[in-house]
Each structure stands twice: as structure tokens, then as C-alpha cells.
Motif scaffolding. Structure first.
Motif, short mmCIF file in Angstrom:
data_model
loop_
_atom_site.label_atom_id
_atom_site.label_comp_id
_atom_site.label_asym_id
_atom_site.label_seq_id
_atom_site.Cartn_x
_atom_site.Cartn_y
_atom_site.Cartn_z
N SER A 205 0.81 -1.21 0.00
CA SER A 205 0.00 0.00 0.00
C SER A 205 0.85 1.26 0.00
O SER A 205 1.95 1.29 0.57
CB SER A 205 -0.91 0.01 1.24
OG SER A 205 -1.60 1.25 1.35
N ALA A 206 0.32 2.31 -0.66
CA ALA A 206 0.95 3.63 -0.62
C ALA A 206 0.16 4.57 0.29
O ALA A 206 0.34 5.79 0.23
CB ALA A 206 1.02 4.21 -2.03
N GLU A 207 -0.69 4.00 1.14
CA GLU A 207 -1.52 4.81 2.03
C GLU A 207 -0.63 5.69 2.91
O GLU A 207 0.36 5.24 3.48
CB GLU A 207 -2.38 3.92 2.92
CG GLU A 207 -3.34 4.68 3.81
CD GLU A 207 -4.20 3.76 4.66
OE1 GLU A 207 -4.96 4.27 5.49
OE2 GLU A 207 -4.10 2.53 4.46
N GLY A 208 -0.99 6.97 2.99
CA GLY A 208 -0.23 7.91 3.80
C GLY A 208 0.90 8.60 3.06
O GLY A 208 1.51 9.53 3.60
N LEU A 209 1.19 8.15 1.85
CA LEU A 209 2.25 8.76 1.05
C LEU A 209 1.64 9.73 0.04
O LEU A 209 0.55 9.50 -0.47
CB LEU A 209 3.06 7.69 0.32
CG LEU A 209 3.71 6.60 1.18
CD1 LEU A 209 4.46 5.61 0.31
CD2 LEU A 209 4.63 7.22 2.23
N GLU A 210 2.36 10.79 -0.24
CA GLU A 210 1.85 11.82 -1.15
C GLU A 210 2.80 12.03 -2.32
O GLU A 210 4.02 11.85 -2.19
CB GLU A 210 1.68 13.16 -0.39
CG GLU A 210 0.71 13.11 0.78
CD GLU A 210 -0.74 12.92 0.33
OE1 GLU A 210 -1.03 13.27 -0.85
OE2 GLU A 210 -1.55 12.45 1.14
N GLY A 211 2.23 12.42 -3.46
CA GLY A 211 3.05 12.79 -4.61
C GLY A 211 3.96 11.68 -5.08
O GLY A 211 3.59 10.50 -5.11
N THR A 212 5.20 12.05 -5.39
CA THR A 212 6.14 11.06 -5.92
C THR A 212 6.58 10.05 -4.86
O THR A 212 7.15 9.01 -5.20
CB THR A 212 7.39 11.75 -6.48
OG1 THR A 212 7.98 12.57 -5.48
CG2 THR A 212 7.03 12.62 -7.69
N ALA A 213 6.30 10.32 -3.59
CA ALA A 213 6.63 9.35 -2.54
C ALA A 213 5.79 8.09 -2.65
O ALA A 213 6.13 7.06 -2.06
CB ALA A 213 6.44 9.97 -1.15
N ARG A 214 4.71 8.14 -3.42
CA ARG A 214 3.85 6.96 -3.60
C ARG A 214 4.55 5.86 -4.40
O ARG A 214 4.03 4.76 -4.52
CB ARG A 214 2.55 7.37 -4.30
CG ARG A 214 1.65 8.24 -3.42
CD ARG A 214 0.39 8.68 -4.17
NE ARG A 214 -0.42 7.54 -4.56
CZ ARG A 214 -1.27 6.90 -3.77
NH1 ARG A 214 -1.42 7.28 -2.52
NH2 ARG A 214 -1.98 5.88 -4.23
N HIS A 250 10.70 0.10 -17.84
CA HIS A 250 9.29 -0.19 -17.65
C HIS A 250 8.54 0.93 -16.94
O HIS A 250 7.40 1.24 -17.28
CB HIS A 250 9.13 -1.49 -16.84
CG HIS A 250 7.71 -1.90 -16.61
ND1 HIS A 250 6.87 -2.28 -17.65
CD2 HIS A 250 6.96 -1.99 -15.48
CE1 HIS A 250 5.68 -2.58 -17.17
NE2 HIS A 250 5.71 -2.42 -15.86
N GLN A 251 9.15 1.55 -15.94
CA GLN A 251 8.46 2.56 -15.15
C GLN A 251 8.43 3.91 -15.88
O GLN A 251 9.38 4.25 -16.59
CB GLN A 251 9.12 2.76 -13.78
CG GLN A 251 9.06 1.56 -12.88
CD GLN A 251 10.34 0.75 -12.93
OE1 GLN A 251 10.93 0.58 -13.99
NE2 GLN A 251 10.77 0.25 -11.78
N PRO A 252 7.38 4.70 -15.66
CA PRO A 252 7.38 6.07 -16.20
C PRO A 252 8.41 6.91 -15.46
O PRO A 252 8.60 6.78 -14.25
CB PRO A 252 5.95 6.57 -15.92
CG PRO A 252 5.46 5.73 -14.79
CD PRO A 252 6.12 4.38 -14.95
N LEU A 253 9.13 7.77 -16.18
CA LEU A 253 10.18 8.58 -15.58
C LEU A 253 9.69 9.98 -15.19
O LEU A 253 10.26 10.61 -14.30
CB LEU A 253 11.35 8.71 -16.55
CG LEU A 253 12.10 7.41 -16.87
CD1 LEU A 253 13.24 7.69 -17.83
CD2 LEU A 253 12.63 6.77 -15.61
N LEU A 254 8.64 10.48 -15.84
CA LEU A 254 8.13 11.80 -15.52
C LEU A 254 6.98 11.68 -14.52
O LEU A 254 6.00 10.98 -14.78
CB LEU A 254 7.63 12.50 -16.78
CG LEU A 254 8.70 12.82 -17.84
CD1 LEU A 254 8.05 13.43 -19.07
CD2 LEU A 254 9.75 13.76 -17.27
N PRO A 255 7.07 12.36 -13.37
CA PRO A 255 6.02 12.24 -12.33
C PRO A 255 4.63 12.56 -12.86
O PRO A 255 3.65 11.95 -12.45
CB PRO A 255 6.47 13.27 -11.28
CG PRO A 255 7.94 13.35 -11.43
CD PRO A 255 8.20 13.20 -12.90
N GLY A 256 4.52 13.50 -13.80
CA GLY A 256 3.21 13.89 -14.29
C GLY A 256 2.51 12.85 -15.13
O GLY A 256 1.33 13.01 -15.48
#
Length: 259
Positions: A205-214, A250-256
Motif C-alpha cells: 500500500s501507498a496509504e499515507g504517502l503523497e506525490g512522488t513518494a507513492r 518499464h516505469q514512467p520517468l516523468l512524475p506527471g
């Protein structure tokens, strides 16, 4: 006098890009984000896409960005489904390359080395790292290094002008790394420090994390210092060779681009 415009550069290669086939022998089910995944239909979609590319003479190269398969109902089915998907993509009749995805790692019942071999995650060098040429050996990732999921290779119409650098975004990860492996221990340390509130649930879970910290969840991963140093050497070598470079991961590199 107005100068005539320069002619456009000649086309070096046209890429066909496919990502996240996620085929499996299982019933339709919602994804992590709630979108329905049609697992059995995914194989048919991959085959239809490949056949469409086969009729497109403008496409020179097929790049798959990871997650060919997903978890299957029966034990061991990912091996069979992966073979089926690879056979389907081969119908494109195009030269192709693959990038490692988290679903492939999570569903694969064998070793990383076996999965790397199935996907052909090896560079196209004619030498191996035992050849003793120091300035070359640091650049080569070959069958002598089956644990590495990253590699580089030339591609396209003119093999000397284009270089593909395929990164392993799960080199440092919980997935595909046995208990006690240094890269798994590093991943555990990162998750423990960045996502302490969800450790009891395995950091799913990413619960409690915000923005790129997720991004600090167990189904993500990182490249690691060794791979980043290798990437720098690849880019410098490509510059010396006057090659254009495509970097794939595989992962997206731009946060947006991600939630």
C-alpha cells in the motif's frame, strides 16, 4: 537572399511500441486501479497487434516495454503463457527487444536468469566480459551476466547509428531477488525508511504517502548505483560512436505521467 531550408534528416528507424500485454490463463478481474483486465483476450490482442505491424512496411523494430504475462490460475502456467505471447509477437516479423516488467517478475516461477534468457535480455556484442579488454568489458552485458536485466544493443536499418539501452527498473527490488540477496536487502531498507507505515502489509500500500513518494511500494524497484554507472558509460560510448540512443525502462520517468 533567403537560404533554402535544410532537408530533413533521413529516417533512421521507425519503432513499433507495445507495453503491458499482461496475458494469463485466468478470468477477467479488476486491476490495482480498478480497470477490468481481460487476461485471456490479451493474448489475442497481442497477436492482432503483431499481425498489424507485419503489414506495416514503415515499422522496422518492435519494442516491448515489459509485463508480457501476469499471474495465472494454475501453477507453472506463466511459462506456457509467456511462450504463447512471444510466439504471438513474433508474427510481427520484425526485429524486437524486450524490457523487464514487474508482472513478469512477480508471476515467473523460475530464476531471474531463466526469465532473462526467455526474453533475450542480452546485448548484441560478439565479446564477453572475460575477453579482458577493459574499455569494452564495462560496456558489455552478455550471457556471462545472467543476473542482469539491463543491456544495450544496436538496432535499426543502419546498425551503426542507433543504440538501444534497456534498463532494469527492478534491479533493486523485492521481486525476483531471493531472501538475503544484497539488492533485496537494499530494497527492504529503502521501503522501511520511506514507507514505514505500511511495512506490516508488505509495503503493498501507498496509504499515507503523497506525490512522488507513492512510488515506494513493493511492486516498484530501482536501477541501483552499478547500473547507473554502466548507463553513464553507455552514453559516453554512444557519443564517441556518434550514435543516437533510445533508453527504455518499464516505469514512467516523468512524475506527471503517473498517479
Amino acid at each position: 537572399k533567403i537560404a533554402s531550408p535544410s532537408p530533413p534528416p533521413s529516417l533512421l528507424c521507425r519503432l513499433g511500441v507495445i507495453a503491458d500485454v499482461q496475458a494469463a490463463d485466468r478470468d477477467d478481474a479488476p486491476s490495482f486501479s480498478g480497470v477490468t483486465r481481460r487476461y485471456r483476450d490479451a493474448l489475442l490482442t497481442a497477436r492482432d497487434s503483431a499481425r498489424s505491424l507485419a503489414t506495416d512496411s514503415k515499422v522496422d523494430f518492435l519494442l516491448h516495454l515489459g509485463d508480457l504475462v501476469d499471474m495465472s490460475e494454475a501453477q507453472g502456467r506463466p511459462r506456457e503463457v509467456l511462450s504463447q505471447v512471444l510466439a504471438a509477437l513474433a508474427e510481427s516479423d520484425k526485429e524486437q527487444a524486450h524490457v523487464l516488467g514487474n508482472h513478469c517478475l512477480a508471476s515467473w516461477p523460475g530464476t531471474r536468469a531463466e526469465l532473462h534468457s526467455e526474453l533475450g535480455l542480452f546485448g548484441d556484442s560478439s565479446k564477453t566480459e572475460e575477453d579482458g579488454k577493459e574499455n569494452e568489458s564495462d560496456l558489455l552485458v552478455s550471457r556471462a551476466c545472467p543476473e542482469r536485466g539491463y543491456y544495450s544493443r544496436t538496432f535499426g536499418k543502419d546498425q551503426q547509428k542507433l543504440r538501444l539501452i534497456a534498463l532494469d527498473g527492478f534491479d533493486v527490488s523485492l521481486m525476483g531477488r531471493e531472501e538475503g540477496h544484497p539488492k533485496r536487502l537494499l530494497a527492504e531498507s529503502i521501503l522501511r525508511s520511506r514507507n514505514p507505515g505500511n511495512e506490516s502489509g508488505g509495503w503493498f500500500s501507498a496509504e499515507g504517502l503523497e506525490g512522488t513518494a507513492r512510488r515506494f511500494v513493493c511492486f516498484n524497484g530501482g536501477c541501483g548505483e552499478e547500473q547507473l554507472q554502466w548507463l553513464q558509460k553507455q552514453l559516453k560510448d554512444a557519443e564517441r560512436a556518434e550514435q543516437r540512443v533510445v533508453v527504455a525502462v518499464h516505469q514512467p520517468l516523468l512524475p506527471g505521467t503517473a498517479n
